[in-house]
Write a protein that holds these residues in place. Structure first.
Motif, mmCIF file in Angstrom:
data_model
loop_
_atom_site.group_PDB
_atom_site.id
_atom_site.type_symbol
_atom_site.label_atom_id
_atom_site.label_comp_id
_atom_site.label_asym_id
_atom_site.label_seq_id
_atom_site.Cartn_x
_atom_site.Cartn_y
_atom_site.Cartn_z
ATOM 1 N N ALA A 1 0.818 -1.216 0.000
ATOM 2 C CA ALA A 1 0.000 0.000 0.000
ATOM 3 C C ALA A 1 0.851 1.266 0.000
ATOM 4 N N VAL A 2 2.089 1.158 0.483
ATOM 5 C CA VAL A 2 3.001 2.307 0.461
ATOM 6 C C VAL A 2 3.194 2.799 -0.973
ATOM 7 N N PHE A 3 3.444 1.869 -1.885
ATOM 8 C CA PHE A 3 3.650 2.226 -3.289
ATOM 9 C C PHE A 3 2.361 2.778 -3.909
ATOM 10 N N GLN A 4 1.239 2.124 -3.584
ATOM 11 C CA GLN A 4 -0.037 2.569 -4.137
ATOM 12 C C GLN A 4 -0.409 3.959 -3.620
ATOM 13 N N SER A 5 -0.050 4.240 -2.374
ATOM 14 C CA SER A 5 -0.345 5.552 -1.794
ATOM 15 C C SER A 5 0.408 6.650 -2.535
ATOM 16 N N LEU A 6 1.688 6.416 -2.806
ATOM 17 C CA LEU A 6 2.487 7.402 -3.537
ATOM 18 C C LEU A 6 1.926 7.619 -4.935
ATOM 19 N N ASN A 7 1.566 6.518 -5.598
ATOM 20 C CA ASN A 7 1.010 6.623 -6.942
ATOM 21 C C ASN A 7 -0.318 7.373 -6.935
ATOM 22 N N SER A 8 -1.143 7.125 -5.922
ATOM 23 C CA SER A 8 -2.430 7.810 -5.816
ATOM 24 C C SER A 8 -2.242 9.304 -5.606
ATOM 25 N N LEU A 9 -1.257 9.673 -4.772
ATOM 26 C CA LEU A 9 -0.985 11.082 -4.529
ATOM 27 C C LEU A 9 -0.595 11.797 -5.819
ATOM 28 N N VAL A 10 0.287 11.175 -6.587
ATOM 29 C CA VAL A 10 0.700 11.750 -7.865
ATOM 30 C C VAL A 10 -0.504 11.894 -8.797
ATOM 31 N N HIS A 11 -1.380 10.905 -8.791
ATOM 32 C CA HIS A 11 -2.532 10.934 -9.699
ATOM 33 C C HIS A 11 -3.585 11.949 -9.268
ATOM 34 N N VAL A 12 -3.636 12.287 -7.998
ATOM 35 C CA VAL A 12 -4.514 13.371 -7.568
ATOM 36 C C VAL A 12 -4.130 14.656 -8.297
ATOM 37 N N VAL A 13 -2.843 14.964 -8.264
ATOM 38 C CA VAL A 13 -2.343 16.180 -8.913
ATOM 39 C C VAL A 13 -2.449 16.055 -10.434
ATOM 40 N N LEU A 14 -2.097 14.882 -10.943
ATOM 41 C CA LEU A 14 -2.078 14.652 -12.386
ATOM 42 C C LEU A 14 -3.459 14.846 -13.006
ATOM 43 N N TYR A 15 -4.476 14.207 -12.433
ATOM 44 C CA TYR A 15 -5.812 14.292 -13.020
ATOM 45 C C TYR A 15 -6.481 15.630 -12.723
ATOM 46 N N PHE A 16 -6.074 16.288 -11.646
ATOM 47 C CA PHE A 16 -6.556 17.651 -11.428
ATOM 48 C C PHE A 16 -6.022 18.567 -12.529
ATOM 49 N N TYR A 17 -4.754 18.368 -12.886
ATOM 50 C CA TYR A 17 -4.153 19.129 -13.992
ATOM 51 C C TYR A 17 -4.867 18.831 -15.310
ATOM 52 N N TYR A 18 -5.108 17.532 -15.584
ATOM 53 C CA TYR A 18 -5.799 17.155 -16.819
ATOM 54 C C TYR A 18 -7.206 17.750 -16.863
ATOM 55 N N GLY A 19 -7.864 17.773 -15.700
ATOM 56 C CA GLY A 19 -9.209 18.336 -15.643
ATOM 57 C C GLY A 19 -9.213 19.817 -15.956
ATOM 58 N N LEU A 20 -8.264 20.558 -15.376
ATOM 59 C CA LEU A 20 -8.159 21.990 -15.656
ATOM 60 C C LEU A 20 -7.823 22.234 -17.124
ATOM 61 N N THR A 21 -6.949 21.393 -17.672
ATOM 62 C CA THR A 21 -6.572 21.525 -19.080
ATOM 63 C C THR A 21 -7.780 21.303 -19.988
ATOM 64 N N ALA A 22 -8.652 20.356 -19.605
ATOM 65 C CA ALA A 22 -9.855 20.110 -20.408
ATOM 66 C C ALA A 22 -10.842 21.268 -20.305
ATOM 67 N N VAL A 23 -10.879 21.927 -19.144
ATOM 68 C CA VAL A 23 -11.791 23.055 -18.951
ATOM 69 C C VAL A 23 -11.332 24.267 -19.750
ATOM 70 N N VAL A 24 -10.015 24.556 -19.688
ATOM 71 C CA VAL A 24 -9.457 25.720 -20.395
ATOM 72 C C VAL A 24 -8.328 25.258 -21.326
ATOM 73 N N PRO A 25 -8.651 24.571 -22.411
ATOM 74 C CA PRO A 25 -7.618 24.024 -23.297
ATOM 75 C C PRO A 25 -6.741 25.087 -23.946
ATOM 76 N N ASN A 26 -7.245 26.309 -24.096
ATOM 77 C CA ASN A 26 -6.461 27.358 -24.748
ATOM 78 C C ASN A 26 -5.502 28.069 -23.794
ATOM 79 N N ASN A 27 -5.686 27.865 -22.505
ATOM 80 C CA ASN A 27 -4.811 28.491 -21.525
ATOM 81 C C ASN A 27 -4.587 27.544 -20.346
#
Length: 240
Positions: free
Chosen positions: A143-169
């Motif tokens: 679970a230690v490894f999965q926890s680190l991966n989940s933390l990274v994916h929180v930031v990663l998919y938040f970034y992807y979500g913002l990019t989808a909302v404002v693709p031009n900026n």
């Protein structure tokens, strides 16, 4: 401390319920170029926004669940199985299935260049490994490894979500996100190395952590470090 060994054998992988989906995913990516030839790109902005923020929330839940499970175990390399942590492993496995939609959206939008070896290897391997962890190794030490991966994916998919909302900026986090992923795999490798030496971890964990570090570092080098080759005078003449 008593340890439980679960060797990674071929029949273990083939018997996983995710293995047929793994094969379908590889076939889909192998023939995805034909879709681009025969169809027009689709505009999937609402689906992209919804998908990315769902993945962000799911990753936050698994990060919290894994971190809580490791903390309650009282030992970083614990191999105690609990019903609570096993459920988090199942949710994590489900998120890896949902994340395969990243590739589906790339195909439908004709983003063939994004379907790189790194992308396919990472998504397909995590599908099998998350299923393997849930089925055979729902331990705090994993679970230690999965926890680190989940933390990274929180930031990663938040970034992807913002990019989808404002693709031009879009927010300019891509470089920092890749750095974060490389740091994650370096930490994974260090934890695995200590575990292999002192707690009979599977040697495969070292190989996987090292392979992901190399692949992401290679991507980082080509995307952000290596300067693009400048055109020679004759090249400029040819391009005019």
């Amino acid at each position: 401390m008593n340890t439980v060994k679960v060797p990674v054998r071929l029949h273990n992988i083939i018997n996983l319920e995710s293995f047929p989906l793994f094969c379908i995913y590889l076939l889909m990516t192998s023939f995805s170029g034909y879709w681009q030839k025969w169809t027009k790109p689709l505009n999937l902005k609402p689906l992209l926004v919804l998908h990315n923020f769902i993945c962000c929330v799911g990753s936050f839940y698994t990060f919290y669940g894994f971190t809580r499970g490791v903390y309650k175990s009282g030992f970083l390399y614990s191999k105690e199985v609990t019903e609570e942590l096993t459920f988090v492993f199942w949710v994590y496995y489900m998120t890896k299935i949902v994340e395969l939609m990243d590739t589906v959206f790339m195909i439908l939008r004709h983003r063939q260049r994004q379907i790189s070896f790194l992308h396919v290897f990472h998504h397909s391997s995590m599908l099998l490994l998350s299923n393997f962890g849930y089925a055979y190794l729902p331990y705090p030490c994993i679970a230690v490894f999965q926890s680190l991966n989940s933390l990274v994916h929180v930031v990663l998919y938040f970034y992807y979500g913002l990019t989808a909302v404002v693709p031009n900026n879009p927010p300019q986090w891509r470089k920092q996100l890749t750095q974060m992923q490389i740091i994650q795999f370096l930490i994974d490798f260090a934890i695995s190395l200590y575990g292999v030496v002192y707690y009979e971890f599977c040697f495969f964990s070292l190989f996987y952590g090292l392979s992901m570090t190399v692949l992401f570092s290679n991507f980082y080098y080509h995307a952000y470090v290596r300067k693009p080759k400048q055109k020679q005078p004759e090249d400029k003449i040819k391009s005019n």
